[in-house]
Design a protein around this motif. Structure first.
Motif, PDB file in Angstrom:
ATOM      1  N   VAL A  10       0.805  -1.338   0.036  1.00 27.47           N
ATOM      2  CA  VAL A  10      -0.045  -0.039   0.013  1.00 27.47           C
ATOM      3  C   VAL A  10       0.721   1.296  -0.268  1.00 27.47           C
ATOM      4  O   VAL A  10       0.620   2.370  -0.948  1.00 27.47           O
ATOM      5  N   GLU A  11       1.910   1.549   0.893  1.00 27.30           N
ATOM      6  CA  GLU A  11       2.474   2.767   0.504  1.00 27.30           C
ATOM      7  C   GLU A  11       3.533   2.692  -0.529  1.00 27.30           C
ATOM      8  O   GLU A  11       3.555   3.693  -1.160  1.00 27.30           O
ATOM      9  N   ASN A  12       3.623   1.578  -1.296  1.00 29.33           N
ATOM     10  CA  ASN A  12       4.288   1.402  -2.885  1.00 29.33           C
ATOM     11  C   ASN A  12       3.011   2.182  -3.499  1.00 29.33           C
ATOM     12  O   ASN A  12       3.811   2.929  -4.261  1.00 29.33           O
ATOM     13  N   PHE A  13       2.701   1.316  -3.505  1.00 28.78           N
ATOM     14  CA  PHE A  13       0.547   2.037  -4.617  1.00 28.78           C
ATOM     15  C   PHE A  13       0.334   3.346  -4.255  1.00 28.78           C
ATOM     16  O   PHE A  13       0.493   4.407  -5.449  1.00 28.78           O
ATOM     17  N   LEU A  14       0.840   4.236  -3.013  1.00 31.11           N
ATOM     18  CA  LEU A  14       0.342   5.738  -2.448  1.00 31.11           C
ATOM     19  C   LEU A  14       1.418   5.906  -3.069  1.00 31.11           C
ATOM     20  O   LEU A  14       1.027   7.692  -3.326  1.00 31.11           O
ATOM     21  N   GLN A  15       2.724   6.159  -3.372  1.00 35.23           N
ATOM     22  CA  GLN A  15       3.664   6.606  -3.276  1.00 35.23           C
ATOM     23  C   GLN A  15       3.742   7.070  -4.921  1.00 35.23           C
ATOM     24  O   GLN A  15       3.820   8.240  -5.562  1.00 35.23           O
TER      25      GLN A  15
END
Length: 194
Positions: free
Chosen positions: A49-54
């Motif tokens: 999720v952190e990767n996607f939101l970046q």
């Protein structure tokens, strides 16, 4: 070795803390055919999720197309422009397919190569229950990290688009379906209009 373990634990703690206020952030994905709102499982797949939101926050997804659409299976996007040029991505994210979530209709999963830890920006939305893509103790699967909470009819419309015009991308819609904009929902209590 101890420093590496400590820095890995610190990174995991920071990722968990970053989502402590809202373990289910939402993103509106505005396409040529309408808007899809997705809810993200930061509590189950924090690194993904952190990767996607970046990628969302940087505007990376704005202008990419759904380049692989297989009715009854999935619609994949997140890496190619309308002329099928692959966008440059950041480093891959670790596979989190052992999180207990299943590849069922309406869920979002990370696309990857045969290497389980190769997912970068590309993701897909499941049209059906594709539990054969789930991970198990003896084999890594495809990380589920979110679900469609409104606009699944838009995803279904993408699956109805004629395909087969492009020899190198036979599963791409003949008329490109773009992500016009992907952005975080500021107030997720407001219902999506599309």
């Amino acid at each position: 070795m101890i420093k590496t373990i400590a820095s890995t634990l610190l990174a995991a703690l920071l990722a968990t803390t970053a989502f402590a206020e809202d373990d289910r952030p939402q993103v509106d994905i505005k396409t040529d055919l309408g808007t899809v709102r997705v809810e993200l499982y930061a509590d189950k797949a924090p690194a993904t999720v952190e990767n996607f939101l970046q990628y969302v926050d940087s505007g990376f997804y704005d202008g990419v197309i759904f380049h692989r659409v297989i009715p009854g299976f999935m619609a994949q996007t997140g890496g190619h422009t309308f002329d099928f040029q692959e966008k440059e991505t950041r480093d891959p994210v670790v596979n989190e397919s052992d999180n207990g979530l299943q590849n069922i209709r309406g869920t979002l999963s990370m696309a990857r190569t045969d290497d389980p830890d190769s997912a970068t920006s590309q993701f897909f939305i499941n049209y059906g229950d594709n539990t054969r893509l789930d991970g198990s103790e003896d084999k890594p699967g495809y990380t589920v990290f979110g679900k469609v909470v409104s606009g699944m009819e838009v995803v279904d419309r993408i699956g109805e688009e004629p395909r087969g015009l492009y020899r190198a991308f036979p599963d791409a819609p003949n008329t490109p379906v773009r992500i016009l904009e992907a952005q975080r929902v500021k107030d997720s209590t407001v219902a999506s209009k599309n």
